[in-house]
Enzyme design. Structure first.
Site, mmCIF file in Angstrom:
data_model
loop_
_atom_site.group_PDB
_atom_site.id
_atom_site.type_symbol
_atom_site.label_atom_id
_atom_site.label_comp_id
_atom_site.label_asym_id
_atom_site.label_seq_id
_atom_site.Cartn_x
_atom_site.Cartn_y
_atom_site.Cartn_z
ATOM 1 N N ASP A 248 0.809 -1.217 0.000
ATOM 2 C CA ASP A 248 0.000 0.000 0.000
ATOM 3 C C ASP A 248 0.843 1.268 0.000
ATOM 4 O O ASP A 248 0.529 2.237 -0.688
ATOM 5 C CB ASP A 248 -0.994 0.000 1.175
ATOM 6 C CG ASP A 248 -0.320 -0.214 2.521
ATOM 7 O OD1 ASP A 248 0.898 -0.497 2.543
ATOM 8 O OD2 ASP A 248 -1.000 -0.116 3.539
ATOM 9 N N ASP A 278 0.379 -10.303 3.448
ATOM 10 C CA ASP A 278 -0.661 -10.334 4.483
ATOM 11 C C ASP A 278 -2.079 -10.369 3.925
ATOM 12 O O ASP A 278 -3.028 -10.523 4.684
ATOM 13 C CB ASP A 278 -0.537 -9.110 5.400
ATOM 14 C CG ASP A 278 0.725 -9.131 6.236
ATOM 15 O OD1 ASP A 278 1.364 -10.204 6.315
ATOM 16 O OD2 ASP A 278 1.084 -8.091 6.806
ATOM 17 N N MET A 321 2.973 -14.295 9.687
ATOM 18 C CA MET A 321 2.864 -12.903 9.281
ATOM 19 C C MET A 321 1.445 -12.387 9.458
ATOM 20 O O MET A 321 0.498 -13.151 9.465
ATOM 21 C CB MET A 321 3.277 -12.733 7.813
ATOM 22 C CG MET A 321 4.750 -12.704 7.571
ATOM 23 S SD MET A 321 5.474 -14.305 7.208
ATOM 24 C CE MET A 321 4.417 -15.039 6.047
ATOM 25 N N GLY A 322 1.344 -11.069 9.573
ATOM 26 C CA GLY A 322 0.047 -10.417 9.738
ATOM 27 C C GLY A 322 0.170 -9.240 10.679
ATOM 28 O O GLY A 322 -0.150 -9.364 11.860
ATOM 29 N N GLU A 377 1.648 -11.935 13.884
ATOM 30 C CA GLU A 377 2.674 -11.071 14.474
ATOM 31 C C GLU A 377 2.115 -9.776 15.060
ATOM 32 O O GLU A 377 2.705 -9.193 15.963
ATOM 33 C CB GLU A 377 3.743 -10.732 13.440
ATOM 34 C CG GLU A 377 3.224 -9.953 12.241
ATOM 35 C CD GLU A 377 4.310 -9.650 11.229
ATOM 36 O OE1 GLU A 377 5.441 -9.344 11.643
ATOM 37 O OE2 GLU A 377 4.024 -9.722 10.013
#
Length: 533
Positions: A248, A278, A321-322, A377
């Site tokens: 983004d 993600d 991940m996240g 995370e």
């Protein structure tokens, strides 16, 4: 509806109940608008004969101006993307060379029709508006670049993700094989590579095997975005197509590059390919590399399950991940069937007391003798900050630096059961983050990356600019960059996907229904406020 034609061939259209202002447009009273772009006129008139009223949400100047409507039974809205002809009205067009392509020779309909659109909502209620639509991606009958005059460049920015090399490869091969473009540059080292690094000459032979390797062939970096320096370099090098692969923040940078290009009146098409492991990019169905990440996460979850199943009171924690969105953790949990509890950023959790995590762990250990926790995370960051009295910091991309939730939660669980419960547990902690990010994309993502790359190439050759590509309801579309950067896609705690996970794991939700509604409403309001600012 009344039409008035001036001697300069600008066409004025009087539309009932249309109110114009410098802010986003709304339908209130009668007004007249002038559509100077020949392409915009044709698209609008085509729509008048193609059934319903086509309310265009267009970018007509360097600044983004949106035109929205309150749709009636037969109305729908199209959120269109900029075109080079919007600020270069005399730009010539040419027949698309795909007409003579061996690959497309047997295709029944080689070119996408001007009126083809993709619906953002596939499920609608009877007697309600058909809602927002986007321009369908694909080759057009007319292109705005001669193949031998194209000088394209490709740049990769931000963190690693499976599939980046596949996208790079397919942009190069798509330009060369489909459109006969030979002059393609690779920008080395992210945005700052435009003005501080050398470039690579990219050919199908150079990129032939890069999809078999993880990472990015062009290397990457965070930050380093200087719009004027980048556009100066684009102009100095004679580049007229820019393909930007990134998340983004990178796409916001691409929007700024487009705006500066339009301001200078340059014939440069800027195309974005959204990237984030993600899966938190708005509007599109999913981001590339996500399927690969979920598949690879299974290996870590399986390993944790084997470990804890082999000992007494085994507790396994797998951190995935996240940062702000828990999609990888959620889908990996649903796919695994060996996970007892999934903790994500969207769902606050607590440790002690009735309904807390400690109580649930104790219950599962008594029932099964072991348990596996999948942890995103970004989960529990406020909890950690309060516990550790930390100060918020940011990285080069402006992202909040997260505390390492995995070791923190592991220690909290160990301390509670050994000191409070007087119960010996065997803790196993696995963090496969960099292993997942660094692997090549799987078969599913390879196909997806090919579609993304070819859609971007078709769009740029057709003269579209300031756009990003992605699947909307399984159909690839051209989307205004602002739409994919104005908010982040998150797991909805009041949605069916999270309900399926809770039903699968039988874990506590840690949040009531009313609290979930409040959290969702707060996120929507914050996103709207940030967009207005």
């Amino acid at each position: 509806m009344n039409f008035g034609v001036s001697t300069s061939m600008d066409i004025a259209i009087s539309i009932p109940s249309l109110h114009l202002s410098s802010s986003p447009l709304s339908f209130k009273s009668s007004a007249t608008i002038s559509l100077q772009s020949p392409r915009f006129r044709n698209a609008y008139f085509d729509s008048l004969f193609f059934g319903s009223r086509w309310t265009a949400r267009r970018v007509t100047t360097v600044e983004t101006r949106q035109c929205s409507s309150k749709a009636t039974d037969d109305d729908f809205i199209i959120e269109d993307v900029p075109h080079l002809a919007d600020f270069l009205p005399d730009l010539p067009s040419y027949a698309n060379p795909l007409k003579n392509s061996q690959a497309y020779a047997i295709v029944k309909e080689t070119f996408v029709k001007p009126e083809d659109v993709v619906a953002q909502k596939i499920v609608i209620t009877k007697d309600r508006s058909r809602g927002v639509h986007f321009r369908r991606a694909g080759p057009r009958e007319k292109v705005y670049f001669k193949s031998d005059e194209v000088r394209a460049c490709v740049v990769t920015c931000g963190g690693l993700c499976p599939g980046i090399n596949t996208v790079v490869r397919e942009i190069v091969c798509g330009l060369n094989f489909m459109y006969g473009v030979d002059d393609i540059l690779g920008i080395v080292g992210g945005y700052k590579g435009f003005y501080s690094k050398n470039t690579l000459q990219l050919t199908p032979k150079v990129v032939n095997n890069i999809h078999k390797h993880g990472g990015t062939f062009l290397r990457t970096s965070r930050g380093g975005h200087d719009t004027n320096k980048i556009v100066d370099n684009i102009q100095d090098r004679g580049i007229n197509q820019v393909y930007i692969i990134g998340g983004d923040g990178t796409q916001r940078g691409a929007a700024l590059i487009y705006q500066e290009v339009a301001k200078r009146g340059l014939q440069v098409a800027v195309a974005g390919i959204p990237k984030t492991i993600d899966n938190d990019i708005a509007v599109i169905d999913k981001s590339f590399g996500f399927d690969t990440a979920v598949e690879e996460a299974q290996r870590a979850i399986n390993a944790a399950h084997v470990e804890v199943e082999s000992v007494d009171n085994g507790v396994g924690i797998v951190k995935l991940m996240g940062r702000y969105s828990g999609f990888i953790a959620t889908i990996a949990t649903l796919a695994s069937r060996d996970v007892d509890c999934c903790l994500i950023p969207e769902s606050p959790f607590y440790l002690e007391g009735t309904g807390g995590l400690f109580e649930f762990i104790e219950q599962r250990l008594k029932e099964n003798g072991h348990m596996v926790i999948v942890l995103a995370e970004g989960a529990g960051q406020d909890y950690i900050a309060q516990d550790m009295h930390t100060v918020e910091e940011k990285d080069a991309s402006g992202n909040r630096l997260l505390q390492d939730v995995g070791p923190w939660l592991s220690q909290k669980i160990k301390d509670h059961f050994t000191k409070v419960q007087k119960m010996a547990i065997n803790m196993k902690y696995i963090d496969p983050t960099y292993m997942i990010r660094a692997i090549p994309s799987n078969a599913s993502d390879n196909v997806y990356c090919t579609l993304l790359a070819q859609s971007a190439v078709h769009g740029a050759m057709a003269g579209y600019t300031g756009f990003t590509v992605g699947p909307v309801n399984s159909r690839h579309a051209y989307i205004p960059i602002a739409r994919v950067t104005e908010t982040q896609n998150t797991v909805k705690l009041t949605g069916r996907m999270w309900a399926r996970l809770l039903a699968s794991t039988n874990q506590p939700s840690f949040v009531t229904y009313n609290e979930a509604l409040y959290e969702d409403a707060a996120k929507i309001n914050n996103a709207e406020i940030s967009t207005q600012l």
